[in-house]
Design an enzyme around this catalytic site. Sequence first.
Site, short mmCIF file in Angstrom:
data_model
loop_
_atom_site.label_atom_id
_atom_site.label_comp_id
_atom_site.label_asym_id
_atom_site.label_seq_id
_atom_site.Cartn_x
_atom_site.Cartn_y
_atom_site.Cartn_z
N HIS A 149 -44.20 -109.94 34.81
CA HIS A 149 -43.68 -108.68 35.28
C HIS A 149 -44.06 -107.68 34.38
O HIS A 149 -44.11 -107.77 33.20
CB HIS A 149 -42.30 -108.63 35.56
CG HIS A 149 -41.91 -107.44 36.42
ND1 HIS A 149 -41.90 -106.32 36.09
CD2 HIS A 149 -41.55 -107.47 37.75
CE1 HIS A 149 -41.45 -105.35 36.87
NE2 HIS A 149 -41.46 -106.16 38.22
N ASP A 202 -39.70 -112.67 43.21
CA ASP A 202 -40.19 -113.46 44.30
C ASP A 202 -40.01 -114.93 43.93
O ASP A 202 -40.51 -115.85 44.81
CB ASP A 202 -41.69 -113.01 44.06
CG ASP A 202 -41.90 -111.66 44.86
OD1 ASP A 202 -40.95 -111.26 45.47
OD2 ASP A 202 -42.58 -110.84 44.46
N1 ACO Z 1 -49.26 -116.99 35.08
C1 ACO Z 1 -50.01 -117.13 34.15
N2 ACO Z 1 -50.56 -116.10 33.20
C2 ACO Z 1 -49.89 -114.93 33.21
C3 ACO Z 1 -49.06 -114.74 34.42
C4 ACO Z 1 -48.86 -115.67 35.28
N3 ACO Z 1 -48.14 -115.54 36.39
N4 ACO Z 1 -48.73 -113.29 34.42
C5 ACO Z 1 -49.24 -112.90 33.61
N5 ACO Z 1 -50.05 -113.95 32.61
C6 ACO Z 1 -50.77 -113.62 31.29
C7 ACO Z 1 -52.03 -112.85 31.78
O1 ACO Z 1 -53.20 -113.89 31.83
C8 ACO Z 1 -52.10 -112.18 30.24
O2 ACO Z 1 -52.48 -113.26 29.22
P1 ACO Z 1 -53.34 -112.60 27.81
O3 ACO Z 1 -52.68 -111.48 27.28
O4 ACO Z 1 -53.94 -113.95 27.31
O5 ACO Z 1 -54.49 -111.87 28.73
C9 ACO Z 1 -50.63 -111.70 29.69
O6 ACO Z 1 -49.88 -112.75 30.52
C10 ACO Z 1 -50.15 -110.46 30.38
O7 ACO Z 1 -50.34 -110.42 31.76
P2 ACO Z 1 -51.01 -109.07 32.57
O8 ACO Z 1 -51.86 -109.57 33.94
O9 ACO Z 1 -51.61 -108.37 31.78
O10 ACO Z 1 -49.77 -108.27 32.97
P3 ACO Z 1 -49.53 -107.10 34.06
O11 ACO Z 1 -48.34 -106.56 33.49
O12 ACO Z 1 -50.81 -106.50 34.45
O13 ACO Z 1 -49.30 -108.03 35.56
C11 ACO Z 1 -48.21 -109.28 37.16
C12 ACO Z 1 -48.06 -108.35 36.08
C13 ACO Z 1 -49.34 -108.75 38.29
C14 ACO Z 1 -46.92 -109.43 37.84
C15 ACO Z 1 -48.65 -110.47 36.46
O14 ACO Z 1 -47.64 -111.15 35.63
C16 ACO Z 1 -48.77 -111.69 37.61
O15 ACO Z 1 -49.98 -111.77 38.20
N6 ACO Z 1 -48.11 -112.59 38.27
C17 ACO Z 1 -48.15 -113.45 39.32
C18 ACO Z 1 -47.89 -112.54 40.52
C19 ACO Z 1 -46.48 -112.24 40.70
O16 ACO Z 1 -45.49 -113.03 40.64
N7 ACO Z 1 -46.20 -110.93 41.49
C20 ACO Z 1 -44.71 -110.45 41.42
C21 ACO Z 1 -44.46 -109.42 40.69
S1 ACO Z 1 -42.86 -108.83 40.92
C22 ACO Z 1 -43.17 -107.90 42.21
O17 ACO Z 1 -43.92 -107.16 42.26
C23 ACO Z 1 -42.17 -107.67 43.40
#
Ligand code: ACO
Length: 433
Positions: free
Chosen positions: A310, A367
């Site tokens: 998140h 979720d």
């Molecule tokens: N699985 C694996 N790796 C992940 C995940 C995941 N679900 N989420 C984040 N990471 C990693 C990223 O690859 C990144 O790694 P790095 O630092 O080595 O590059 C690090 O964790 C930070 O992640 P970001 O993508 O930069 O975080 P951001 O804040 O931009 O994105 C998000 C947040 C979109 C929720 C992301 O965690 C994600 O894609 N999660 C899966 C989708 C999801 O569950 N979305 C629902 C969110 S809650 C809502 O909207 C109701």
Amino acid sequence: MHEVKEVGAAELIYEGNSYKYPVIEGSEGERSIRMGSLRADTKLISYDPGYGNTASCISDITFIDGEKGILRHRGYPIDELANNCTFIEVAYLLVHGHLPNQNQLTYFSRLLNRHSLIHEDMRNFFKNYPDHAHPMAILSAMMVSLSSFYPELNVGEGEEMDLTVARLLAKIRTLAALSYKQSEGHPHVYPSSKMTYVENFLNMMFYTPVANYELDPVTVRALNKLLILHADHEQNCSTSAVRLVGSSGANLYASIAAGICALWGPLHGGANQAVIEMLDQIRREGLTIDACIERSKDKDDPFRLMGFGHRVYKSYDPRAKIAKQACEDVLNKLGIKDELLDIAIQLEDRALNDDYFVSRKLYPNVDFYTGITLRAMGIPTNMFTVIFAIGRAPGWIAHWLEQRDDPDQRIGRPRQVYTGPQERKIIPIENRD
Ligand code: ACO
């Protein structure tokens, strides 16, 4: 509204000059630099993709402390709201700033019932969607269509505002249920004035002329809770979309339609559908938990652990805690054993003990467990994000109204750092490569 204190100044030194910007503090102590004059002073703009460090507004509605896992609406902790209120009380709270007393709740519930029908001509629109159209596509189009049926829309104040808010909340639920009926090719079911908001939704979804639908109090309570968990989450992607569209002066329905579209994406509300699809894929293909965790860590593999991570929470999402508990309760009470819940628990356990997830502070988000509960209630996967949209509607409305009344708000219009070609001459077509 908008009580902020000025608590100091931040100094920017650039090309030998010093610029000072006020530091303001909100009611929970979070600080921000007020830098509206940055470009005029320095010709600099800030570059902040995804707005991770940018406050787009000052808001009284929802407080989140992502480090401590705190979420409060108008001061009330999310677990207290989820355990003690109905979704409609929380909707009222978000929009009005206070919980309703009995008279206010009765009045609001009557309005919701009175305005829950949609214009009969609008029902004809549904007939032209192809079978199996995604209900989010239908819902977003129907939402914006409401502005053509209610062109007199003027949100106003007091009773006029109550009417518009109730109309929107009542109709989004009716449209959502009809979207499902349409995608199934089944006859539409009208709302009933004898049922509560959530009961009505379930009845419109599941009643058919050939099979009566018995409302189960376990399901009604659980859906109320899930809607409350989704009711608002400050400046998330869809709410920011609502505010951005609303900032141009677009009407409430058009702005909320934009929010529905933003919510649909799998990185946002669409994640609840993506989680179930992921868990189901693991079950069907017999993938091991270890293999999934390894794939989700591989940057060359597009696979991500859906329902994890998140932007704001760097500890356990407080909504996920409640959703997990609600999921276990519902499955127990309904006597359902779902293999997907076992897979989800194993995935969570494995991820929370893996250095990749621990070091990045990635926890289950709201979720991760909601889809399994919705599945147990018999709600089809393609309706999960629609239910999220019904839940988020009060938050979208509250933010739209707050922005409308905020004298600081201007049309949303970010800048950019341009990296395209510099000025060049057009070559006549016959001389181009
Ligand atoms: N699985 C694996 N790796 C992940 C995940 C995941 N679900 N989420 C984040 N990471 C990693 C990223 O690859 C990144 O790694 P790095 O630092 O080595 O590059 C690090 O964790 C930070 O992640 P970001 O993508 O930069 O975080 P951001 O804040 O931009 O994105 C998000 C947040 C979109 C929720 C992301 O965690 C994600 O894609 N999660 C899966 C989708 C999801 O569950 N979305 C629902 C969110 S809650 C809502 O909207 C109701």
